[in-house]
Design an enzyme around this catalytic site. Structure first.
Site, PDB file in Angstrom:
ATOM      1  CB  SER A  38       3.201   4.706   2.534  1.00 51.31           C
ATOM      2  OG  SER A  38       4.438   4.230   2.065  1.00 51.31           O
ATOM      3  CG  ASP A 150       4.290   1.538   4.332  1.00 52.95           C
ATOM      4  OD1 ASP A 150       3.160   1.993   4.539  1.00 52.95           O
ATOM      5  OD2 ASP A 150       4.861   1.596   3.227  1.00 52.95           O
TER       6      ASP A 150
END
Length: 252
Positions: A38, A150
Site C-alpha cells: 500500500s 490493497d
C-alpha cells in the site's frame, strides 16, 4: 552484509517510512532489498528508484488526493486510482521494475482468486497502484484480466518476502492505541475492531525483524490526514533515529 527493509501499509501514515529512510541514510545504512504494501509500496518504489527523501515527501504532499478531478463516478471506489500514473511517471519514467536501482517486491490482493499477488517484475505503475488501492476508497486495478486491491487485505507487513538478507528491518506504522477510550460512534468501534484484527496478524511477524521501527505517536493520525504529513514524517525520523542509536546490529 545484505540489508532488507519491509514497509507496511498505513495510508498517510506511510510517509513516516520516508522519515525512517532519512535516518538510515544519515547512518550510512545501505538497503539491498525492499518490500512494501500500500503506502509502503509507494514509498518503497520511489526509494528503490533512488529518489531523494525530500522528493518522496513532495510526492505525497502534492498528490492532492481529494481533488474533484480524481473522483470516480459510477465505479467501484471514490477515487480513480489511474490518475496517479502521471504522478508516478514523473519520478519513475520507465514503466518497468527493471529500471529500479534496488530490487522491490510489492503485494496486492487478487479479488478474482482471493489470493495474495506479489509483483516484482514487469510493468510497475499498475502494480504499485494495485497495492495502494484501499478497498472502497480507490478503484480496483485490472491487470491481465484480474482485479486487484490493497495488498494489506492479506499481507500488510511483507517482512516475510525479504529473502537472501543478512539483516531485516521492519518499518511498521499501524500500531494500535489500546489505551484510547474514544469510542463514541459506530465507525469508531468498527475502525478499532479492524485495526486490532490487522495488528494481531502483523504482530506475529515482528520476530522476523532484526530491527523493528514502530512509531508510537502515530495513534492520532487518520489514514487520510494529509494536513499532518510533516508531523508524521518527523515522527518516523525521530523514532528511527532513536532505535538506530540503541542498536549495534550494523556493526557485525
Amino acid at each position: 552484509m545484505k540489508i532488507g527493509i519491509a514497509l507496511s501499509g498505513g495510508g498517510v501514515r506511510g510517509i513516516a517510512h520516508a522519515g525512517v529512510i532519512k535516518a538510515l541514510q544519515e547512518n550510512n545504512i545501505t538497503v539491498h532489498q525492499i518490500t512494501g504494501t500500500s503506502a509502503g509500496a509507494l514509498v518503497g518504489a520511489l526509494y528503490a528508484m533512488g529518489i531523494d527523501v525530500d522528493d518522496i515527501f513532495n510526492f505525497f504532499e502534492q498528490s492532492n488526493l481529494f481533488h474533484p478531478r480524481k473522483f470516480a463516478f459510477r465505479q467501484a471506489g471514490f477515487i480513480n486510482s489511474s490518475v496517479f500514473i502521471e504522478s508516478l511517471s514523473h519520478y519513475i519514467p520507465e514503466n518497468s521494475f527493471k529500471c529500479l536501482k534496488t530490487p522491490l517486491s510489492v503485494t496486492a490482493t487478487d479479488l478474482n482468486t482471493g489470493k495474495l499477488k506479489v509483483f516484482k517484475e514487469g510493468e510497475i505503475y499498475a502494480a504499485i497502484l494495485a497495492s495502494a488501492a484501499f478497498p472502497g476508497i480507490f478503484t480496483p486495478i485490472e491487470i491481465d484480466g484480474n482485479l486487484y486491491v490493497d495488498g494489506g487485505v492479506i499481507n500488510n507487513f511483507p517482512i516475510d518476502l525479504l529473502d537472501d538478507c543478512d539483516l531485516k528491518i521492519g518499518s511498521y506504522v499501524n500500531k494500535v492505541d489500546l489505551k484510547s477510550r474514544k469510542l463514541k460512534h459506530s465507525y469508531d468501534v468498527a475502525s478499532r475492531a479492524y485495526a486490532i484484527n490487522q495488528y494481531h496478524q502483523d504482530k506475529i511477524k515482528f520476530t522476523q525483524c532484526d530491527l523493528l521501527i514502530e512509531p508510537d505517536k502515530l495513534y492520532n493520525y487518520g489514514l487520510f490526514n494529509f494536513k499532518a504529513l510533516r508531523e508524521i514524517f518527523e515522527i518516523g525520523y525521530e523514532t528511527a533515529s532513536l532505535e538506530l542509536e540503541k542498536t549495534d546490529i550494523f556493526d557485525r
